[in-house]
Design a protein around this motif. Structure first.
Motif, PDB file in Angstrom:
ATOM      1  N   ILE A 237      -6.560  -2.103   1.936  1.00 17.46           N
ATOM      2  CA  ILE A 237      -5.773  -1.185   2.758  1.00 17.46           C
ATOM      3  C   ILE A 237      -5.937  -1.502   4.253  1.00 17.46           C
ATOM      4  O   ILE A 237      -4.944  -1.668   4.973  1.00 17.46           O
ATOM      5  CB  ILE A 237      -6.197   0.279   2.463  1.00 17.46           C
ATOM      6  CG1 ILE A 237      -5.814   0.642   1.019  1.00 17.46           C
ATOM      7  CG2 ILE A 237      -5.587   1.249   3.463  1.00 17.46           C
ATOM      8  CD1 ILE A 237      -4.337   0.698   0.726  1.00 17.46           C
TER       9      ILE A 237
ATOM     10  N   GLY B 161      -4.736   1.513  -4.872  1.00 12.45           N
ATOM     11  CA  GLY B 161      -4.793   0.971  -3.516  1.00 12.45           C
ATOM     12  C   GLY B 161      -4.137  -0.387  -3.369  1.00 12.45           C
ATOM     13  O   GLY B 161      -3.546  -0.679  -2.323  1.00 12.45           O
TER      14      GLY B 161
ATOM     15  N   PHE C 233      -7.190   6.093  -1.948  1.00 11.71           N
ATOM     16  CA  PHE C 233      -6.148   5.424  -2.738  1.00 11.71           C
ATOM     17  C   PHE C 233      -6.477   5.328  -4.227  1.00 11.71           C
ATOM     18  O   PHE C 233      -5.703   4.764  -4.990  1.00 11.71           O
ATOM     19  CB  PHE C 233      -5.823   4.042  -2.136  1.00 11.71           C
ATOM     20  CG  PHE C 233      -5.046   4.155  -0.858  1.00 11.71           C
ATOM     21  CD1 PHE C 233      -3.669   4.140  -0.868  1.00 11.71           C
ATOM     22  CD2 PHE C 233      -5.688   4.333   0.352  1.00 11.71           C
ATOM     23  CE1 PHE C 233      -2.934   4.295   0.300  1.00 11.71           C
ATOM     24  CE2 PHE C 233      -4.973   4.482   1.539  1.00 11.71           C
ATOM     25  CZ  PHE C 233      -3.597   4.459   1.508  1.00 11.71           C
TER      26      PHE C 233
ATOM     27  N   PRO D 120      -3.243   9.558  -2.050  1.00 13.97           N
ATOM     28  CA  PRO D 120      -4.005   9.156  -0.859  1.00 13.97           C
ATOM     29  C   PRO D 120      -3.976  10.190   0.259  1.00 13.97           C
ATOM     30  O   PRO D 120      -3.131  11.082   0.285  1.00 13.97           O
ATOM     31  CB  PRO D 120      -3.285   7.874  -0.408  1.00 13.97           C
ATOM     32  CG  PRO D 120      -1.921   7.946  -0.983  1.00 13.97           C
ATOM     33  CD  PRO D 120      -2.049   8.716  -2.266  1.00 13.97           C
TER      34      PRO D 120
END
Ligand SMILES: Cc1cc2nc3c(=O)[nH]c(=O)nc-3n(C[C@H](O)[C@H](O)[C@H](O)COP(=O)(O)OP(=O)(O)OC[C@H]3O[C@@H](n4cnc5c(N)ncnc54)[C@H](O)[C@@H]3O)c2cc1C
Length: 432
Positions: free
Chosen positions: A28, A386, A382, A359
């Protein structure tokens, strides 16, 4: 392969400045950093062990259809958005890096082991169809003509052409290469940062000035100042100092065991599609990689022990023998030849989960406040998605930096578990 750790920070006690500081270098953080860079901003990624968190374990399934859960419609919209962005994201990245991102548009097969598994998958299919998703039943004969090593004893097979995969370790490596290359504009490199973008240290707290977040203080004594600071350090986000007063980040670790195995030459390819099975009600998957290995995962463990220690460590953080047994046993029900593979690696990591499985993504905007905390963006929680959500998280954060808010993503507000709060926005007392 061992997880990466950073070398000592070039900026141990120095002060760096960038347009954007990203705290946390998993998929991320790196995805957001690269997108910010592509939008012409200078970027610093702060992490002393980049890529070593949940992203190190992830299978990398990009699976909005098979990951649909009841009553998660908002999340489905985000997953579909991100899944739609993946082909261009991967193509742009392999051009920028340039290297193999590990992205593969291979389809997915959902397989039921017994009659009850078949019923469960068919019930879920009804929900998937109601959302307009593509999932088509195959006969067992059709499934086995596509994947000859599937067991003849399976109860059902469903084709999911839109669920693809990427190798998250390659993805992080590619994103770092792309960030280090500085594209067309060498001025985007940050003087004093490793490779022009990296700081091998941990952020200890956010820094505030006149009611806005202006960067991060480092555990090693340094300081990174930035116009925008993105908190993307997964499970550890809640323990960062200097978070806005009243902001509650209810992150919890959901541990998972996952295996990597080599397929002997005479059995290749073991499978060509990702095989997601339900075996006596328990999910298991086999993800084939281009290099002749497969990934078999993943268990889900949550217990009191798991909540303690670094990265949500404690007793449940290591690989569970029972988990490994369960994965190998159930994978063999679907593909008996799994017994002949060479076990290369067993890994366990914690997924950063939230109470609604979605998230914490966006600016910190409390319901009672007028406006948001300037200079701060959250991107954590996440959970199981993710890797799939990396492109969408990156473009949503870039839009926020550009001053744009898409109302579709407001349900993911990082302050949604924080209740009411004062109408002025301040840091927690000790960091004011
Ligand atoms: C077994 C397993 C299988 C999975 N399979 C899939 C899958 O198939 N598809 C999918 O989409 N998702 C999958 N996931 C989920 C996915 O791995 C996560 O959602 C994703 O990796 C989260 O990425 P992240 O960057 O937010 O967090 P992480 O990867 O955990 O990265 C957080 C980073 O922050 C750093 N950090 C922590 N504290 C600080 C600090 N104070 N300062 C600086 N840095 C800090 C850490 O060193 C780490 O590098 C799986 C997860 C697991 C465990």
């Amino acid at each position: 392969m061992v997880p990466p750790t950073g070398s000592p920070s070039a900026a141990a006690s120095a002060e760096l400045h960038a347009d954007v500081a990203v705290i946390g270098g998993g998929v991320i953080g790196h995805g957001i950093a690269w997108e910010a860079r592509r939008s012409g901003r200078s970027v610093v990624v702060i992490d002393d062990a980049p890529g070593s968190g949940a992203s190190w374990a992830a299978a990398g399934m990009l699976a909005p259809v098979s990951e649909l859960h009841y009553q998660e419609e908002d999340l489905l919209e985000l997953m579909l958005e991100s899944s739609g962005q993946w082909p261009a994201f991967a193509a742009d990245l392999s051009r920028d890096a340039p290297a193999d991102t590990g992205y593969l548009a291979t389809p997915t097969l959902a397989i039921g082991a017994d009659a009850a598994d078949r019923r469960a998958l068919m019930d879920l299919r009804a929900v998937q169809l109601a959302h307009g998703l593509e999932i088509e039943p195959l006969t067992v004969r059709e499934a086995r003509s596509r994947e000859p090593l599937l067991s003849p004893a399976i109860s059902c097979a469903l084709d999911i052409p839109a669920d693809h995969q990427v190798d998250p370790r390659k993805l992080v490596a590619c994103l770092r290469r792309a960030l280090a290359s500085h594209g067309e504009d060498p001025r985007s490199a940050v003087t004093g940062a490793l490779d022009g973008f990296a700081v091998a240290d941990r952020a200890s707290s956010l820094v505030w000035e006149d009611g806005r977040v202006t960067g991060a203080r480092l555990a090693g004594g340094g300081l990174v100042t930035a116009g925008e600071t993105v908190v993307a350090n997964g499970l550890q986000a809640a323990s960062l100092g200097g978070l806005p007063a009243g902001l509650r980040l209810p992150l919890r670790p959901v541990h998972g065991d996952i295996l990597r195995l080599r397929v002997p030459e005479h059995l290749r390819p073991l499978v060509t599609a990702t095989v997601r099975g339900l075996v006596r009600g328990v999910p298991v998957y086999i993800v084939p990689r281009r290099d002749g290995t497969v990934v078999i995962g993943a268990t889900q463990r949550e217990d009191a022990l798991a909540a303690s220690g670094p990265e949500g460590g404690g007793g449940a953080a290591g690989v569970s023998a029972g988990g490994v047994y369960q994965l190998l046993r159930d994978a063999q029900v679907l593909v008996p030849a799994v017994a002949e593979l060479e076990l290369l690696e067993s890994t366990a990591r914690a997924r950063p989960a939230t109470p609604d499985n979605a998230p914490l993504l966006g600016r910190v905007d409390f319901p009672e406040s007028r406006g948001h905390v300037p200079g701060l963006i959250m991107a954590t929680g996440f959970f199981r998605h993710g890797v799939l959500l990396t492109p969408a998280a990156a473009t949503i954060c870039r839009d926020l930096m550009d001053g744009r808010t898409d109302p579709r993503w407001l349900p993911f507000s990082p302050a949604r578990f924080s209740g009411q709060r004062p109408s002025t926005v301040q840091p927690t007392k000790e960091h004011a």
